[in-house]
Design an enzyme around this catalytic site. Sequence first.
Site, PDB file in Angstrom:
ATOM      1  N   LYS A   1       0.869  -1.185   0.000  1.00 39.32           N
ATOM      2  CA  LYS A   1       0.000   0.000   0.000  1.00 39.32           C
ATOM      3  C   LYS A   1       0.902   1.229   0.000  1.00 39.32           C
ATOM      4  O   LYS A   1       1.417   1.641   1.028  1.00 39.32           O
ATOM      5  CB  LYS A   1      -0.877  -0.020   1.264  1.00 39.32           C
ATOM      6  CG  LYS A   1      -2.222   0.676   1.111  1.00 39.32           C
ATOM      7  CD  LYS A   1      -2.147   2.163   0.812  1.00 39.32           C
ATOM      8  CE  LYS A   1      -1.901   2.983   2.050  1.00 39.32           C
ATOM      9  NZ  LYS A   1      -1.688   4.415   1.738  1.00 39.32           N
TER      10      LYS A   1
ATOM     11  N   GLY B   1       6.235   5.074   8.597  1.00 38.08           N
ATOM     12  CA  GLY B   1       5.509   6.336   8.541  1.00 38.08           C
ATOM     13  C   GLY B   1       5.622   7.073   9.858  1.00 38.08           C
ATOM     14  O   GLY B   1       6.579   6.888  10.613  1.00 38.08           O
ATOM     15  N   SER B   2       4.622   7.881  10.142  1.00 40.08           N
ATOM     16  CA  SER B   2       4.706   8.746  11.323  1.00 40.08           C
ATOM     17  C   SER B   2       4.331   7.994  12.604  1.00 40.08           C
ATOM     18  O   SER B   2       3.666   6.944  12.552  1.00 40.08           O
ATOM     19  CB  SER B   2       3.761   9.928  11.140  1.00 40.08           C
ATOM     20  OG  SER B   2       2.432   9.451  11.071  1.00 40.08           O
TER      21      SER B   2
ATOM     22  N   GLY C   1       1.560   5.056  13.275  1.00 36.25           N
ATOM     23  CA  GLY C   1       2.102   3.785  13.792  1.00 36.25           C
ATOM     24  C   GLY C   1       1.331   3.317  15.018  1.00 36.25           C
ATOM     25  O   GLY C   1       1.031   2.128  15.169  1.00 36.25           O
TER      26      GLY C   1
ATOM     27  N   GLU D   1       8.377   1.317  11.607  1.00 33.91           N
ATOM     28  CA  GLU D   1       9.548   2.177  11.362  1.00 33.91           C
ATOM     29  C   GLU D   1       9.027   3.607  11.363  1.00 33.91           C
ATOM     30  O   GLU D   1       8.348   4.018  10.424  1.00 33.91           O
ATOM     31  CB  GLU D   1      10.181   1.853  10.002  1.00 33.91           C
ATOM     32  CG  GLU D   1      10.808   0.483   9.899  1.00 33.91           C
ATOM     33  CD  GLU D   1      12.065   0.349  10.712  1.00 33.91           C
ATOM     34  OE1 GLU D   1      12.567   1.367  11.244  1.00 33.91           O
ATOM     35  OE2 GLU D   1      12.556  -0.781  10.830  1.00 33.91           O
TER      36      GLU D   1
ATOM     37  N   CYS E   1      13.705  10.081   7.603  1.00 35.39           N
ATOM     38  CA  CYS E   1      13.385   9.748   9.001  1.00 35.39           C
ATOM     39  C   CYS E   1      14.586   9.841   9.912  1.00 35.39           C
ATOM     40  O   CYS E   1      14.485  10.263  11.052  1.00 35.39           O
ATOM     41  CB  CYS E   1      12.786   8.345   9.070  1.00 35.39           C
ATOM     42  SG  CYS E   1      13.854   7.094   8.341  1.00 35.39           S
TER      43      CYS E   1
ATOM     44  N   GLU F   1       9.742  16.458  15.253  1.00 35.72           N
ATOM     45  CA  GLU F   1      10.247  16.120  13.924  1.00 35.72           C
ATOM     46  C   GLU F   1       9.655  17.115  12.919  1.00 35.72           C
ATOM     47  O   GLU F   1       8.433  17.180  12.763  1.00 35.72           O
ATOM     48  CB  GLU F   1       9.826  14.692  13.545  1.00 35.72           C
ATOM     49  CG  GLU F   1      10.358  14.266  12.196  1.00 35.72           C
ATOM     50  CD  GLU F   1       9.883  12.868  11.779  1.00 35.72           C
ATOM     51  OE1 GLU F   1       8.690  12.584  11.886  1.00 35.72           O
ATOM     52  OE2 GLU F   1      10.735  12.088  11.326  1.00 35.72           O
TER      53      GLU F   1
HETATM   54  P1  NAD Z   1       2.015   8.806   7.522  1.00 32.69           P
HETATM   55  O1  NAD Z   1       2.005   8.092   8.816  1.00 32.69           O
HETATM   56  O2  NAD Z   1       1.122   9.952   7.328  1.00 32.69           O
HETATM   57  O3  NAD Z   1       1.644   7.794   6.335  1.00 32.69           O
HETATM   58  C1  NAD Z   1       2.381   6.627   6.095  1.00 32.69           C
HETATM   59  C2  NAD Z   1       1.490   5.603   5.408  1.00 32.69           C
HETATM   60  O4  NAD Z   1       0.430   5.247   6.292  1.00 32.69           O
HETATM   61  C3  NAD Z   1       0.813   6.103   4.130  1.00 32.69           C
HETATM   62  O5  NAD Z   1       0.807   5.057   3.188  1.00 32.69           O
HETATM   63  C4  NAD Z   1      -0.602   6.441   4.592  1.00 32.69           C
HETATM   64  O6  NAD Z   1      -1.566   6.325   3.581  1.00 32.69           O
HETATM   65  C5  NAD Z   1      -0.821   5.384   5.650  1.00 32.69           C
HETATM   66  N1  NAD Z   1      -1.833   5.739   6.658  1.00 32.69           N
HETATM   67  C6  NAD Z   1      -2.216   6.971   7.070  1.00 32.69           C
HETATM   68  N2  NAD Z   1      -3.161   6.871   8.029  1.00 32.69           N
HETATM   69  C7  NAD Z   1      -3.381   5.548   8.227  1.00 32.69           C
HETATM   70  C8  NAD Z   1      -4.229   4.807   9.100  1.00 32.69           C
HETATM   71  N3  NAD Z   1      -5.061   5.402   9.949  1.00 32.69           N
HETATM   72  N4  NAD Z   1      -4.166   3.462   9.046  1.00 32.69           N
HETATM   73  C9  NAD Z   1      -3.327   2.830   8.212  1.00 32.69           C
HETATM   74  N5  NAD Z   1      -2.507   3.477   7.354  1.00 32.69           N
HETATM   75  C10 NAD Z   1      -2.523   4.819   7.361  1.00 32.69           C
HETATM   76  O7  NAD Z   1       3.535   9.177   7.246  1.00 32.69           O
HETATM   77  P2  NAD Z   1       4.126  10.000   6.016  1.00 32.69           P
HETATM   78  O8  NAD Z   1       3.805  11.438   6.198  1.00 32.69           O
HETATM   79  O9  NAD Z   1       3.765   9.331   4.745  1.00 32.69           O
HETATM   80  O10 NAD Z   1       5.691   9.769   6.214  1.00 32.69           O
HETATM   81  C11 NAD Z   1       6.492  10.585   6.979  1.00 32.69           C
HETATM   82  C12 NAD Z   1       6.816   9.916   8.288  1.00 32.69           C
HETATM   83  O11 NAD Z   1       7.396   8.640   8.057  1.00 32.69           O
HETATM   84  C13 NAD Z   1       7.831  10.675   9.095  1.00 32.69           C
HETATM   85  O12 NAD Z   1       7.443  10.700  10.451  1.00 32.69           O
HETATM   86  C14 NAD Z   1       9.102   9.849   8.930  1.00 32.69           C
HETATM   87  O13 NAD Z   1      10.027  10.000   9.963  1.00 32.69           O
HETATM   88  C15 NAD Z   1       8.554   8.481   8.857  1.00 32.69           C
HETATM   89  N6  NAD Z   1       9.514   7.565   8.217  1.00 32.69           N
HETATM   90  C16 NAD Z   1      10.152   6.635   8.989  1.00 32.69           C
HETATM   91  C17 NAD Z   1      11.094   5.785   8.404  1.00 32.69           C
HETATM   92  C18 NAD Z   1      11.811   4.738   9.221  1.00 32.69           C
HETATM   93  O14 NAD Z   1      12.337   3.816   8.629  1.00 32.69           O
HETATM   94  N7  NAD Z   1      11.862   4.827  10.535  1.00 32.69           N
HETATM   95  C19 NAD Z   1      11.386   5.899   7.041  1.00 32.69           C
HETATM   96  C20 NAD Z   1      10.711   6.863   6.295  1.00 32.69           C
HETATM   97  C21 NAD Z   1       9.768   7.695   6.897  1.00 32.69           C
END
Ligand code: NAD
Length: 488
Positions: free
Chosen positions: A182, A234-235, A239, A257, A291, A390
Site C-alpha cells: 500500500k 511512517g509517522s 504507527g 519504522e 526519518c 520532527e
Molecule cells: P504517515 O504516517 O502519514 O503515512 C504513512 C502511510 O500510512 C501512508 O501510506 C498512509 O496512507 C498510511 N496511513 C495513514 N493513516 C493511516 C491509518 N489510519 N491506518 C493505516 N494506514 C494509514 O507518514 P508519512 O507522512 O507518509 O511519512 C512521513 C513519516 O514517516 C515521518 O514521520 C518519517 O520520519 C517516517 N519515516 C520513517 C522511516 C523509518 O524507517 N523509521 C522511514 C521513512 C519515513
Amino acid sequence: MSFNFSKDNLPKKLFINNEYVDSKNSKKLTLTDPANGFLVADDVALAGEADVDAAVDAAEKAFPAWRKTSAADRRNIMYKFAELIEKNGIALAELTRITLGAPYGAFGAFEVGLASEAFKYNAGWIDKFAGESWPQEDGFLKIVRNEPLGVTAGIVPWNGPLGTIGLKAGPALATGNCFILKPSEKTPFASLALGALIKEAGFPPGVFQVLSGDGSTGALIASHMRVRKVSFTGSIPTGKKIQEMAAKSNLKRVTLELGGKSPAVVFDDADLENAVTWTANAITANTGQVCFAASRVYVQEGIYEKFIEKYKQAMKEKAKAVGDPEKEGTQIGPLVDEAQFKRVSGFIERGQKGQGKLLVGGQRIGDKGFYLEPTVFTDVDPTSEIHTQEIFGPVSVVRSFKTEEEIMKLSNDTNFGLMAGVFTQDINKALRVASEFDSGMVGVNCVSLMFMVAPFGGSKESGVGRECGVHALRAFTEPKTVMVNLTY
Ligand code: NAD
C-alpha cells in the site's frame, strides 16, 4: 503486459491477482507536481473494502503454492524482478519524482538501487535462512522451522517510496509470504508501475499485489482479519493507530519504522570538515524528508564558533543546489507538496519567535513550487518545538555543550530513538557515547546512513522491530517447534 509507463502514461489502476483492475471504490486520489504545483492526475485508484478483500482473497489462494515453491525458483523470480527494477530504474524514478520532487542523481538513483539490492539480498537468503535443531539425547529431537505468516502487507510513506518497498517486500516474499503493498497517497505511481514487472518476473498471481489508496485503505489492511502481518513505515501517530488496529483485529504481527529527531554530537577533538560534511548532507538529502536525518546538532564549546561558520557556509552552498528536480545538477528538490511546505514553513516562522536564533536560510526559493532554503537555528530553547519535534524538512537546530555527561542527557531527553552520531577522534569516547545513546542506530564519525546487512530501526517511539539483515526475515516468519519422539 509490458512496462510502458511514463509521466505521459501513468499507472492508475490497482494491481490484483497479476492484473491491472479498476477500483470498486468511486473515490479517487488527486496528485500534484511539487516542482510547480500543477495537477498530475485526479483519477488514481483508491482501494476500498471490496478491493482490499479481493487482494486478500487472491493472496490467500496463492499462499499454499508459493510457500512450497522451491528455494531456487523463488530466488530466480526475485532476482529477475530486481533486474527488471534496474532496467526500468530511470522510468521508475521519474514516476516517483513527478509527485515527490526528488532529483534523480541525488536521490532517485539511490532509491532504485536500494529497492533492487533489497530483492537480491533477500533472495540470497532463501536457501540459507535455516532453522535449528536440538540435542536428542533425551529421546526427543527438537526441530525449529521458520514458517511464513501467510498474507502480509507493507504500508509505506511518500519520502522513500521505492526503497521502502524493497525493505518490506524483499524479506516477506523471500520467506514464502504473499505480500500486499500500500503506497502513500502522495507517491503511488512507481508502486503501481511495479505490477507489470511483478508479472514479467514470474511471480504467480496473488503473490505480490499493489493497492494504491490513502489512510482509509491502510486502515482496512491494518484491521483486516486475514492479514497476518503489517510492516509499516511512517509517522508515530499512524504507527500507534496501526498497532491498535492490529491488536483489536487478529493480533497481526506489526513492524513499525517511525519518525526521528536524531542528534549528532560533535566533540572538540572531531575532524571538523568531516563533521560538517556529514551533518550538512544529513539534513538536506531528500530535502530533509528523511526519518533518520541528523536534525539536532550539538557541538562542544571549544570548536563551536568554527563549526558554526563552516556549517553555515555548507548550508549556503546547499541552497545553491536547490532547484527543479528535472534539471541536471540539481541536488535538492522541493518539499513534497503544499501541506508539507506549509508545515515546515510554520515551524520556521514560529521558531523565529523566541525559540532560537535563525543562523541561515528560512526563506522560500522562487514563487512557484515548494522550495525552501536549508535552514539552521542556533541558541535553541531545548523545550521549544523546533528542538523537540520532527520537522521533516531541511531544518536543523544547533546547540553548544560543555561536557559529555550534559550532552548525553540532552541527546536522550526525547521519546524518539532512531539514529545518533558521534564525531570524535577518541575511540574510547566514541564507543562509550555510542553505547549511551538511546537509539537503534549510531554512526561514529558519520551519521544518517544505513546498510542492507545490518539492523535498521528505532528504539523508544521511533519504532518496533527491525528491517534489513536477518532481522527482516525473522520479522516475516515465526518459529515452529516440531518435537519428534525417537523412543516410539
Ligand atoms: P504517515 O504516517 O502519514 O503515512 C504513512 C502511510 O500510512 C501512508 O501510506 C498512509 O496512507 C498510511 N496511513 C495513514 N493513516 C493511516 C491509518 N489510519 N491506518 C493505516 N494506514 C494509514 O507518514 P508519512 O507522512 O507518509 O511519512 C512521513 C513519516 O514517516 C515521518 O514521520 C518519517 O520520519 C517516517 N519515516 C520513517 C522511516 C523509518 O524507517 N523509521 C522511514 C521513512 C519515513
